[in-house]
Write an enzyme that holds these catalytic residues in place. Structure first.
Site, mmCIF file in Angstrom:
data_model
loop_
_atom_site.group_PDB
_atom_site.id
_atom_site.type_symbol
_atom_site.label_atom_id
_atom_site.label_comp_id
_atom_site.label_asym_id
_atom_site.label_seq_id
_atom_site.Cartn_x
_atom_site.Cartn_y
_atom_site.Cartn_z
ATOM 1 N N LYS A 22 35.176 42.800 58.852
ATOM 2 C CA LYS A 22 34.887 43.284 57.488
ATOM 3 C C LYS A 22 35.761 44.625 57.508
ATOM 4 O O LYS A 22 36.732 44.700 56.381
ATOM 5 C CB LYS A 22 33.516 43.908 57.099
ATOM 6 C CG LYS A 22 33.145 43.848 55.759
ATOM 7 C CD LYS A 22 31.677 44.422 55.699
ATOM 8 C CE LYS A 22 30.799 43.494 55.939
ATOM 9 N NZ LYS A 22 29.380 43.775 55.725
ATOM 10 N N ARG A 91 28.023 49.888 55.455
ATOM 11 C CA ARG A 91 27.812 48.408 55.708
ATOM 12 C C ARG A 91 28.280 47.934 57.128
ATOM 13 O O ARG A 91 29.110 48.726 57.641
ATOM 14 C CB ARG A 91 29.046 47.643 54.680
ATOM 15 C CG ARG A 91 28.953 48.256 53.364
ATOM 16 C CD ARG A 91 30.078 47.757 52.518
ATOM 17 N NE ARG A 91 30.504 46.243 52.211
ATOM 18 C CZ ARG A 91 31.298 45.688 52.009
ATOM 19 N NH1 ARG A 91 32.406 46.442 51.533
ATOM 20 N NH2 ARG A 91 31.429 44.347 51.755
ATOM 21 N N GLY A 100 24.343 37.967 57.282
ATOM 22 C CA GLY A 100 22.999 38.249 56.924
ATOM 23 C C GLY A 100 22.196 38.860 58.333
ATOM 24 O O GLY A 100 21.067 39.013 58.069
ATOM 25 N N MET A 102 22.862 41.554 59.928
ATOM 26 C CA MET A 102 22.937 42.949 60.020
ATOM 27 C C MET A 102 22.784 43.502 58.818
ATOM 28 O O MET A 102 22.471 42.880 57.499
ATOM 29 C CB MET A 102 24.102 43.680 61.062
ATOM 30 C CG MET A 102 23.612 42.856 62.386
ATOM 31 S SD MET A 102 24.956 43.679 63.477
ATOM 32 C CE MET A 102 26.354 43.178 62.695
ATOM 33 N N ARG A 333 37.476 37.372 54.428
ATOM 34 C CA ARG A 333 37.781 37.004 55.792
ATOM 35 C C ARG A 333 38.117 35.398 55.781
ATOM 36 O O ARG A 333 37.945 34.902 54.886
ATOM 37 C CB ARG A 333 36.347 36.963 56.563
ATOM 38 C CG ARG A 333 35.307 36.191 56.217
ATOM 39 C CD ARG A 333 33.997 36.514 56.559
ATOM 40 N NE ARG A 333 32.930 35.804 55.607
ATOM 41 C CZ ARG A 333 31.887 36.209 55.664
ATOM 42 N NH1 ARG A 333 31.357 37.155 56.526
ATOM 43 N NH2 ARG A 333 30.932 35.786 54.606
ATOM 44 N N HIS A 449 22.239 31.663 51.796
ATOM 45 C CA HIS A 449 22.174 31.833 53.446
ATOM 46 C C HIS A 449 22.221 30.517 54.089
ATOM 47 O O HIS A 449 22.860 30.257 55.072
ATOM 48 C CB HIS A 449 20.938 32.564 53.576
ATOM 49 C CG HIS A 449 20.738 33.043 55.117
ATOM 50 N ND1 HIS A 449 19.793 32.236 55.904
ATOM 51 C CD2 HIS A 449 20.893 33.836 56.060
ATOM 52 C CE1 HIS A 449 19.310 32.765 56.980
ATOM 53 N NE2 HIS A 449 20.318 33.581 56.943
ATOM 54 N N SER A 764 39.020 15.851 93.710
ATOM 55 C CA SER A 764 38.417 15.810 92.433
ATOM 56 C C SER A 764 37.147 16.918 92.456
ATOM 57 O O SER A 764 36.376 16.719 93.290
ATOM 58 C CB SER A 764 37.958 14.310 92.101
ATOM 59 O OG SER A 764 37.367 14.346 90.708
ATOM 60 N N CYS A 832 35.737 16.005 87.693
ATOM 61 C CA CYS A 832 35.071 14.935 87.333
ATOM 62 C C CYS A 832 33.425 15.325 87.008
ATOM 63 O O CYS A 832 32.555 14.453 86.586
ATOM 64 C CB CYS A 832 35.031 13.987 88.156
ATOM 65 S SG CYS A 832 34.227 14.170 89.710
ATOM 66 N N TYR A 852 44.273 16.371 85.724
ATOM 67 C CA TYR A 852 43.435 15.827 84.845
ATOM 68 C C TYR A 852 42.347 16.204 84.590
ATOM 69 O O TYR A 852 41.789 16.891 85.575
ATOM 70 C CB TYR A 852 43.601 14.406 85.104
ATOM 71 C CG TYR A 852 42.841 13.983 86.185
ATOM 72 C CD1 TYR A 852 41.422 13.765 86.281
ATOM 73 C CD2 TYR A 852 43.545 13.766 87.448
ATOM 74 C CE1 TYR A 852 40.888 13.263 87.334
ATOM 75 C CE2 TYR A 852 42.579 13.409 88.475
ATOM 76 C CZ TYR A 852 41.371 13.041 88.566
ATOM 77 O OH TYR A 852 40.823 12.602 89.607
HETATM 78 P P1 ADP Z 1 27.215 41.291 54.539
HETATM 79 O O1 ADP Z 1 27.935 41.503 55.758
HETATM 80 O O2 ADP Z 1 25.728 40.704 54.570
HETATM 81 O O3 ADP Z 1 28.130 40.318 53.502
HETATM 82 P P2 ADP Z 1 28.011 43.447 52.764
HETATM 83 O O4 ADP Z 1 28.400 44.795 53.738
HETATM 84 O O5 ADP Z 1 29.219 42.595 52.511
HETATM 85 O O6 ADP Z 1 26.936 42.612 53.697
HETATM 86 O O7 ADP Z 1 27.439 43.924 51.640
HETATM 87 C C1 ADP Z 1 26.534 42.824 50.913
HETATM 88 C C2 ADP Z 1 27.010 43.118 49.430
HETATM 89 O O8 ADP Z 1 26.836 44.410 48.864
HETATM 90 C C3 ADP Z 1 28.565 42.989 49.269
HETATM 91 O O9 ADP Z 1 28.925 41.356 49.002
HETATM 92 C C4 ADP Z 1 28.667 43.489 47.842
HETATM 93 O O10 ADP Z 1 28.406 42.829 46.902
HETATM 94 C C5 ADP Z 1 27.815 44.799 47.876
HETATM 95 N N1 ADP Z 1 28.364 45.942 48.232
HETATM 96 C C6 ADP Z 1 28.953 46.451 49.353
HETATM 97 N N2 ADP Z 1 29.252 47.573 49.297
HETATM 98 C C7 ADP Z 1 29.643 47.609 48.011
HETATM 99 C C8 ADP Z 1 30.407 48.725 47.257
HETATM 100 N N3 ADP Z 1 30.792 49.782 47.988
HETATM 101 N N4 ADP Z 1 30.238 48.728 45.876
HETATM 102 C C9 ADP Z 1 29.317 47.623 45.254
HETATM 103 N N5 ADP Z 1 29.143 46.569 45.983
HETATM 104 C C10 ADP Z 1 28.986 46.726 47.247
HETATM 105 MG MG MG Z 2 29.559 40.664 52.455
#
Ligand code: ADP
Ligand code: MG
Ligand code: MG
Length: 880
Positions: A22, A91, A100, A102, A333, A449, A764, A832, A852
């Protein structure tokens, strides 16, 4: 002192190890000039230090402060400043995406004072400010303070009293803030921390700690993500999608992650923040509709997506927020995709000229190919479709409906196939998703999810089947027309079409398998893509691919799948069935005549088997292993026979008594380490000679046959010399040529490979036995007994029987390869064991210079592909 904090302007996409995916991509987007809210990333290095030492590393606090001050300067407001607060999100973000798994906390910096400042900032929008504040307490309470999220959810539901969240007003949220603060007080014995700097610091530590949360550990194990990477933390200034209907938040893909087709794929939710869009609080709108709502934002988003796809040269997924008509990018990503989409996208990108074919081959994996070879539902079968949801992750899954993760795990452990049915899934459902054949949800889109995680695992998933009323409590769901499916009822789900059927639907082979089988029609886009990739992988690879096949049918299939020979033909199967009697006679023989008679009876049968295989392989090499397992495996079970003899008493048949005596005599404490392999050949006169003669006669009978005779379980060159001399004498007598070589499966053989190569014309590596004996693991016992514990403890990340242990077993392989070739430069080397079809092990074999790999017929396409990828990728972790 290491640098622990990087501003978004300092990083780039190649720093994933340090900044997490990220953080690295936020930096990359920042540097591309895309609208990213400013912020900074705390490195994974800091996380690892934190987890080791149990506290923030020295100097980190000051470094964070410095970056925060710079951020504040830039934004013109201070964190939590009472009259004009800067708010940030904290984040998580590891090297590999763990959807989802962490934690993330939004709106940090709010308290009873700064919430009024936020009202002012937002032009008097009270509702927005109080909504943001209650979200902070909720997220902070749940993820940082470990409070059960249900408590907050319940309080919210109670307040809503059936209203939509859009109908809630400022006063409602203000009340909710008080309720939430009460929950925090009650659950932790302390007040919600009002100091913005405390909030931030605590959130940072919570993100670090979330790396070792049980569900994160489980996910990593499933995805084979190393446990010691740690996560980075991103501190990002907040932008707000929840300040009116001209704001909102969304997720999107640059192409369809299910098919690879170009187009607009995503979901958008007005007046919402963060996870709202994937959590299914309200129905999202398709991204296309944003064009109607706000054309300038939509156009800008489309342009950015194009920029990203061209820049990353791959499918990207993104998260974005619109704040009063201004677009902000919050994440991108390279997106997860289905196996079929991976092949199609790789070829599409090559056709567009964004990547070349070499790179296209690296963009797909053997695991994905294997997935495409799974059967699908029979289109002609009579079915009763009960509804259609979204085709979130392809495949055909059949099983009993279950309504909780626990139940899924329970039934699966008892050997049942289950389909996990949920309204929507959350990270706590992970264990059930792993255990299930497939996942069915009634809510949430292709970015929910369930969909994201299932695609990542290659598990069949149908999501958002909105016509279903799922009752977790009553363990059943109802479908249109009054159909009720209760726990235990069998259903079938089609992840490629989204269809849900009552009962078991029969399955048919995949078109990809039919293509490998030789079907010529290629109007299927997927088949064409697979063909292009496989052709290039074949042209690229150095390793040859052979098959493990014991009969003509398997041999023929192996050839159709592209095998360039047989690497392991086991002969013991030829001793089973109605031939058992002959083996029994052999074991019971009390004189040379009797023994010769038994062997003479076996020889023509063996010869006929070999003739068929040579014919099927039409001049390709066939490595035949002389008999390997202990002889008592061919005799009746000791206990059963003793009972029979005991019950019969005096009337017991003479023959049963003799067999019983033989079984007793041959009984071994450790059969795996007992009288088997070459040892049989040395101890039982004439046994190996008979087999060699059968091979020689068969080779003579089939034009162009190329036999390679392989001696199992050799530990000393003397064993091999003895057998080889006899074999060569027989070959000369019959008048055919064949290589004589050995398996390397006893550690001593690997360690004395230089000597063994004096006698062996090929090696082998029998890595199943080699792994057993190197680790001292009795495979049949240890896997069930304690491997799960070992995996849990991280003694190894994956079973060494599944993926070759490079450090130990692999070292022996390298030693043997090197020393064997020092003695005999043209020594042919292969593998093998089961590892011959495992992607990571194939890469190892390539690197170790083997000639092989040999694997089961169905794995051959996977091996061909991975052998090609091994040439094109230099890192070892790329087969994940
Ligand atoms: P995950 O790794 O679970 O996707 P994120 O760190 O991307 O978690 O955060 C989840 C959501 O929170 C993001 O998709 C975004 O919509 C919102 N978010 C995170 N940071 C910000 C920010 N600085 N301003 C507005 N929304 C945010
Ligand atoms: Mg996210
Ligand atoms: Mg073996």
């Amino acid at each position: 002192m290491p640098k622990y904090v990087y501003d978004f302007t300092e990083g780039n996409k190649d720093l994933k190890d340090l900044l997490g995916g990220k953080g690295a991509n936020l930096a990359e987007m920042t540097n591309l000039g895309l609208p990213v809210p400013p912020g900074f990333t705390i490195t994974t290095d800091a996380c690892r230090r934190f987890l080791e030492d149990g506290g923030l590393p020295e100097g980190l606090d000051e470094e964070i402060s410095r970056h925060l001050t710079a951020l504040e300067g830039r934004m013109g407001r201070r964190l939590g400043q009472a009259d004009d607060p800067l708010l940030v999100s904290v984040r998580s973000g590891a090297k590999f995406s763990m959807p989802g798994m962490m934690e993330t906390v939004l709106n940090i910096g709010l308290n009873d004072q700064s919430v009024h400042g936020l009202v002012k900032q937002a032009g008097g929008n009270e509702r927005f400010a109080w909504d943001s504040y209650r979200r902070l307490i909720q997220m902070f309470g749940k993820t940082v303070q470990g409070i059960d999220g249900e408590l907050f959810d319940e309080a919210l539901e109670e307040l809503k009293h059936g209203r939509d969240d859009l109908e809630l007003e400022a006063a409602d949220f203000q009340r909710l803030v008080e309720t939430y603060k009460g929950i925090v007080r009650e659950q932790t014995g302390q007040d919600f921390p009002a100091d913005p700097h405390d909030q931030m610091r605590m959130a940072v530590m919570a993100v670090f700690e979330s790396w070792n949360a049980p569900r994160a550990i489980l996910y990593r194990r499933q995805e084979r993500i190393p446990a010691d990477l740690g996560t980075a933390v991103n501190v990002c200034s907040m932008v707000f999608g929840n300040c009116g209907m001209d704001s909102g938040t969304g997720v999107a893909f640059t192409r369809d992650p299910g098919s690879g087709h170009q187009g607009v794929y995503g979901d958008y939710l007005q007046n919402a923040q963060g996870e709202d869009v994937v959590a299914g609080i309200r129905n999202t709108m398709p991204l296309q509709d944003l064009e109607r709502l706000d054309k300038p934002v939509y156009d800008e988003l489309m342009k950015i997506m194009e920029t990203l796809e061209n820049h990353y040269r791959d499918l990207c997924d993104i998260e974005f927020t619109v704040e009063r008509g201004k677009l902000w990018m919050l994440q991108t990503r390279v997106g997860k995709r289905t196996a079929g989409a991976a092949f199609r996208i790789a070829v599409q990108l090559a056709d567009q000229g964004l990547i070349d074919l070499d790179e296209a081959v690296t963009r797909v994996s053997g695991a994905q190919l294997a997935q495409l070879m799974f059967p699908r539902f029979d289109g002609d079968a009579k079915t009763s479709k009960i509804t259609t949801g979204m085709n979130a992750s392809p495949g055909a899954a059949v099983g009993k409906a279950v309504f909780s993760s626990e139940r899924a795990v329970e039934l699966a452990a008892a050997g049942e196939d289950v389909i996990l049915v949920r309204r929507e899934t959350n990270p706590d459902d992970l264990a059930g998703m792993i255990a299930a054949q497939g996942v069915l949800t009634s809510r949430g889109g292709k970015t929910s999810h369930a969909a994201v995680v299932a695609r990542g695992m290659g598990k069949t998933c149908v999501c958002g089947a909105e016509e279903l009323e799922v009752s977790t409590k009553e363990r059943r769901f109802t479908a249109p027309g009054g159909v009720v499916v209760s726990e235990g009822d069998v259903i079938s789900i089609d992840g490629s079409s989204g269809a849900v059927y009552l009962g078991e639907v029969p399955v048919v082979p995949s078109p990809v398998v039919e293509y490998f089988e030789g079907a010529t029609d290629q109007d299927d886009e997927l088949v064409r893509a697979v063909h292009r990739i496989m052709t290039h992988a074949d042209a690229t690879r150095r390793l040859k691919v052979r098959a493990n096949a014991d009969n003509a049918e398997d041999a023929a299939r192996a050839r159709r799948f592209g095998a360039e020979g047989i690497g392991l033909c086991r002969t013991e199967h030829m001793f089973l069935g109605d031939r058992r009697q002959l083996v029994e006679d052999l074991v019971l023989a009390s004189s040379k005549e009797e023994r010769d008679q038994a062997l003479a009876a076996l020889e023509p049968l063996q010869k006929a088997d070999f003739v068929e295989i040579f014919q099927a392989m039409a001049g390709l090499p066939v490595t035949i292993r002389l008999i390997d397992p202990p002889l008592h495996e061919f005799l009746p079970d000791y206990t059963e026979l003793s009972v029979k003899v005991a019950l019969a008493g005096d009337r017991a048949e003479e023959k049963d008594r003799r067999v019983l005596a033989a079984v007793k005599r041959l009984h071994e404490q450790n059969p795996m380490l007992g009288l088997r392999g070459v040892r049989l050949g040395l101890v039982i006169p004439g046994l190996f000679a008979m087999q060699v003669r059968a091979i020689a006669e068969a080779a003579k009978a089939v034009e162009g046959a190329r036999a390679e005779i392989m001696i199992p379980l050799v530990g000393a060159v003397q064993e091999l010399e003895y057998v080889k001399d006899e074999a060569q004498r027989i070959l000369a007598e019959v008048g055919v040529e064949a290589l004589v070589g050995t398996m390397i499966e006893v550690p001593r053989a690997a360690l004395t490979a230089g000597q063994i190569a004096e006698a062996a014309e090929f090696f082998s590596f029998g890595t199943n036995d080699l792994t057993q004996m190197t680790w001292g693991f009795s495979r049949d016992d240890v896997e069930a007994a304690f491997f799960s514990k070992y995996l849990e403890l991280g003694v190894f990340g994956v079973s060494p029987f599944e993926s070759l242990d490079r450090d130990g077993v692999g070292r022996l392989v390298r030693i043997a390869a090197e020393e064997g070739r020092a003695t005999r430069p043209d020594l042919k080397l292969g593998i093998c064991g089961e590892h011959g079809g495992d992607p990571d092990s194939i890469h190892f074999c390539h690197q170790a210079g083997l000639d092989y790999v040999s694997c089961s017929p169905f794995r051959i396409p996977v091996a061909r592909l991975e052998a090609g990828r091994a040439v094109l990728t230099s890192t070892d972790s790329d087969t994940r």
